[in-house]
Scaffold this motif. Structure first.
Motif, PDB file in Angstrom:
ATOM      1  N   ILE A  36      -8.559   5.686  -5.799  1.00 31.15           N
ATOM      2  CA  ILE A  36      -9.440   6.806  -6.142  1.00 31.15           C
ATOM      3  C   ILE A  36      -9.382   7.877  -5.053  1.00 31.15           C
ATOM      4  CG2 ILE A  36     -11.851   7.493  -6.485  1.00 31.15           C
ATOM      5  CD1 ILE A  36     -12.244   4.645  -7.721  1.00 31.15           C
ATOM      6  N   THR A  37      -9.451   7.463  -3.807  1.00 28.20           N
ATOM      7  CA  THR A  37      -9.455   8.403  -2.690  1.00 28.20           C
ATOM      8  C   THR A  37      -8.158   9.190  -2.596  1.00 28.20           C
ATOM      9  OG1 THR A  37     -10.938   6.938  -1.481  1.00 28.20           O
ATOM     10  CG2 THR A  37      -9.762   8.566  -0.181  1.00 28.20           C
ATOM     11  N   SER A  38      -7.047   8.572  -2.981  1.00 26.51           N
ATOM     12  CA  SER A  38      -5.745   9.230  -2.826  1.00 26.51           C
ATOM     13  C   SER A  38      -5.620  10.513  -3.637  1.00 26.51           C
ATOM     14  CB  SER A  38      -4.606   8.265  -3.173  1.00 26.51           C
ATOM     15  OG  SER A  38      -4.628   7.929  -4.538  1.00 26.51           O
ATOM     16  N   ALA A  39      -6.461  10.669  -4.661  1.00 24.09           N
ATOM     17  CA  ALA A  39      -6.390  11.876  -5.490  1.00 24.09           C
ATOM     18  C   ALA A  39      -6.733  13.139  -4.714  1.00 24.09           C
ATOM     19  CB  ALA A  39      -7.312  11.735  -6.696  1.00 24.09           C
ATOM     20  N   GLY A  40      -7.579  13.030  -3.697  1.00 21.65           N
ATOM     21  CA  GLY A  40      -8.003  14.240  -3.001  1.00 21.65           C
ATOM     22  C   GLY A  40      -7.883  14.163  -1.493  1.00 21.65           C
ATOM     23  N   THR A  41      -7.022  13.282  -0.991  1.00 26.25           N
ATOM     24  CA  THR A  41      -6.946  13.065   0.450  1.00 26.25           C
ATOM     25  C   THR A  41      -5.502  13.119   0.913  1.00 26.25           C
ATOM     26  OG1 THR A  41      -8.875  11.620   0.270  1.00 26.25           O
ATOM     27  CG2 THR A  41      -7.596  11.435   2.272  1.00 26.25           C
ATOM     28  N   ASP A  42      -5.322  13.563   2.135  1.00 24.22           N
ATOM     29  CA  ASP A  42      -3.976  13.623   2.699  1.00 24.22           C
ATOM     30  C   ASP A  42      -3.516  12.243   3.163  1.00 24.22           C
ATOM     31  OD1 ASP A  42      -4.397  13.461   5.891  1.00 24.22           O
ATOM     32  OD2 ASP A  42      -6.036  14.612   4.983  1.00 24.22           O
ATOM     33  N   ARG A  43      -2.228  12.119   3.394  1.00 23.74           N
ATOM     34  CA  ARG A  43      -1.638  10.821   3.749  1.00 23.74           C
ATOM     35  C   ARG A  43      -2.172  10.294   5.074  1.00 23.74           C
ATOM     36  NH1 ARG A  43       2.435   7.109   2.090  1.00 23.74           N
ATOM     37  NH2 ARG A  43       2.104   5.465   3.594  1.00 23.74           N
ATOM     38  N   LYS A  44      -2.408  11.162   6.023  1.00 26.21           N
ATOM     39  CA  LYS A  44      -2.911  10.706   7.328  1.00 26.21           C
ATOM     40  C   LYS A  44      -4.266  10.005   7.170  1.00 26.21           C
ATOM     41  CE  LYS A  44      -3.877  12.116  11.988  1.00 26.21           C
ATOM     42  NZ  LYS A  44      -4.484  13.071  12.844  1.00 26.21           N
ATOM     43  N   THR A  45      -5.128  10.562   6.353  1.00 32.23           N
ATOM     44  CA  THR A  45      -6.432   9.948   6.103  1.00 32.23           C
ATOM     45  C   THR A  45      -6.265   8.594   5.424  1.00 32.23           C
ATOM     46  OG1 THR A  45      -7.459  12.128   5.941  1.00 32.23           O
ATOM     47  CG2 THR A  45      -8.678  10.276   4.984  1.00 32.23           C
ATOM     48  N   LEU A  46      -5.362   8.525   4.440  1.00 28.13           N
ATOM     49  CA  LEU A  46      -5.111   7.249   3.762  1.00 28.13           C
ATOM     50  C   LEU A  46      -4.596   6.199   4.742  1.00 28.13           C
ATOM     51  CD1 LEU A  46      -3.463   8.512   0.455  1.00 28.13           C
ATOM     52  CD2 LEU A  46      -5.768   7.570   0.729  1.00 28.13           C
ATOM     53  N   PHE A  68       0.819  -1.214   0.000  1.00 23.81           N
ATOM     54  CA  PHE A  68       0.000   0.000   0.000  1.00 23.81           C
ATOM     55  C   PHE A  68       0.854   1.266   0.000  1.00 23.81           C
ATOM     56  CE2 PHE A  68      -3.448  -2.930   1.154  1.00 23.81           C
ATOM     57  CZ  PHE A  68      -4.409  -2.505   0.244  1.00 23.81           C
ATOM     58  N   ASN A  69       1.989   1.249   0.654  1.00 25.35           N
ATOM     59  CA  ASN A  69       2.873   2.417   0.600  1.00 25.35           C
ATOM     60  C   ASN A  69       3.372   2.664  -0.819  1.00 25.35           C
ATOM     61  OD1 ASN A  69       2.954   3.554   3.251  1.00 25.35           O
ATOM     62  ND2 ASN A  69       4.024   1.724   3.918  1.00 25.35           N
ATOM     63  N   LYS A  70       3.722   1.608  -1.528  1.00 29.29           N
ATOM     64  CA  LYS A  70       4.144   1.744  -2.927  1.00 29.29           C
ATOM     65  C   LYS A  70       2.977   2.260  -3.774  1.00 29.29           C
ATOM     66  CE  LYS A  70       6.951   0.774  -6.447  1.00 29.29           C
ATOM     67  NZ  LYS A  70       8.319   1.138  -6.610  1.00 29.29           N
ATOM     68  N   LEU A  71       1.787   1.763  -3.502  1.00 27.70           N
ATOM     69  CA  LEU A  71       0.595   2.215  -4.213  1.00 27.70           C
ATOM     70  C   LEU A  71       0.344   3.700  -3.959  1.00 27.70           C
ATOM     71  CD1 LEU A  71      -1.763   0.869  -5.920  1.00 27.70           C
ATOM     72  CD2 LEU A  71      -3.061   0.935  -3.789  1.00 27.70           C
ATOM     73  N   PHE A  72       0.476   4.128  -2.707  1.00 30.34           N
ATOM     74  CA  PHE A  72       0.297   5.547  -2.374  1.00 30.34           C
ATOM     75  C   PHE A  72       1.298   6.398  -3.151  1.00 30.34           C
ATOM     76  CE2 PHE A  72      -1.241   4.427   2.196  1.00 30.34           C
ATOM     77  CZ  PHE A  72      -2.483   4.067   1.716  1.00 30.34           C
ATOM     78  N   ASP A  73       2.552   5.971  -3.157  1.00 37.59           N
ATOM     79  CA  ASP A  73       3.586   6.724  -3.858  1.00 37.59           C
ATOM     80  C   ASP A  73       3.298   6.799  -5.355  1.00 37.59           C
ATOM     81  OD1 ASP A  73       4.946   7.127  -1.484  1.00 37.59           O
ATOM     82  OD2 ASP A  73       6.405   5.530  -1.844  1.00 37.59           O
ATOM     83  N   HIS A  74       2.872   5.687  -5.924  1.00 37.17           N
ATOM     84  CA  HIS A  74       2.601   5.628  -7.361  1.00 37.17           C
ATOM     85  C   HIS A  74       1.459   6.565  -7.764  1.00 37.17           C
ATOM     86  CE1 HIS A  74       2.239   4.004 -11.394  1.00 37.17           C
ATOM     87  NE2 HIS A  74       0.946   3.855 -11.181  1.00 37.17           N
ATOM     88  N   ASN A  75       0.469   6.689  -6.914  1.00 34.91           N
ATOM     89  CA  ASN A  75      -0.716   7.482  -7.259  1.00 34.91           C
ATOM     90  C   ASN A  75      -0.708   8.882  -6.663  1.00 34.91           C
ATOM     91  OD1 ASN A  75      -2.220   5.542  -8.863  1.00 34.91           O
ATOM     92  ND2 ASN A  75      -2.289   4.369  -6.981  1.00 34.91           N
ATOM     93  N   ARG A  76       0.436   9.280  -6.113  1.00 32.93           N
ATOM     94  CA  ARG A  76       0.508  10.591  -5.477  1.00 32.93           C
ATOM     95  C   ARG A  76       0.198  11.721  -6.462  1.00 32.93           C
ATOM     96  NH1 ARG A  76       6.106  11.771  -3.140  1.00 32.93           N
ATOM     97  NH2 ARG A  76       6.070   9.683  -3.911  1.00 32.93           N
ATOM     98  N   VAL A  77       0.732  11.635  -7.674  1.00 27.45           N
ATOM     99  CA  VAL A  77       0.567  12.710  -8.645  1.00 27.45           C
ATOM    100  C   VAL A  77      -0.723  12.570  -9.451  1.00 27.45           C
ATOM    101  CG1 VAL A  77       1.608  13.827 -10.649  1.00 27.45           C
ATOM    102  CG2 VAL A  77       3.058  12.970  -8.805  1.00 27.45           C
TER     103      VAL A  77
END
Length: 186
Positions: free
Chosen positions: A164-174, A87-96
């Motif tokens: 989908i959520t990562s597009a508009g949410t901060d890391r703490k929420t994720l 999931f950390n790799k996924l977060f990084d990949h979809n950050r932009v």
């Protein structure tokens, strides 16, 4: 494929992936592709036949390029360690920008070839989750005795939802969503 050399084709497809991730299929015009790919229309048509065919090739290449994220699920470690790496790799990949396959599933769900590619990707992830969960259950890392097939499908859904959520949410929420989603681990 016409006059473009293989390495140029791969670079061209990678540029197409970027534009489709940014604008989606419907939002990307042929002029957007001409500009982004630094090719004229006839070269694009000679090489890929159509915008739709280029999009399908881009989806295939994107799936191949992101398979390293799914491969994490086969790495050694406890279920929790491996899932957190994944999931950390996924977060990084979809950050932009969001995942092209997720974007495709939302925008082009009626297109049978797009739906097939999205389904294939989801099935690969489901199998990877299943083997990880099987290892974790055997080692006593999972609470109770859940249906691992259902739990694997659940994790695919969590993956897609978090993407989908990562597009508009901060890391703490994720991180909070992820922690709640992994309730089944000891």
């Amino acid at each position: 494929m016409s006059r473009l050399k293989t390495f140029q084709i791969e670079e061209t497809i990678d540029k197409a992936i970027d534009i489709f991730r940014e604008k989606g299929y419907q939002g990307t015009s042929m002029q957007d592709l001409v500009s982004a790919l630094s090719l004229n229309r006839s070269s694009i048509y000679q090489t890929f036949r159509s915008k739709e065919d280029l999009y399908l090739v881009a989806l295939d290449r994107y799936g191949e390029k992101t398979s390293d994220i799914t491969a994490i699920l086969y790495e050694p470690g406890t279920c929790k360690e491996v899932l957190l790496r994944f999931f950390n790799k996924l977060f990084d990949h979809n950050r932009v920008r969001t995942c092209l396959l997720i974007f495709a599933s939302l925008e082009m769900s009626e297109h049978p070839e797009v739906r097939a590619r999205v389904s294939t990707n989801n099935n690969l992830r489901e199998r990877a989750f299943f083997q990880l969960l099987s290892r974790g259950l055997a080692k006593g890392e999972i609470k109770g005795n859940p249906n691992l097939r259902d739990l694997s499908q659940y994790l695919v859904n969590v993956t897609n939802g978090i993407t989908i959520t990562s597009a508009g949410t901060d890391r703490k929420t994720l991180d909070t969503i992820l922690e709640t989603s992994l309730y089944f681990l000891r």
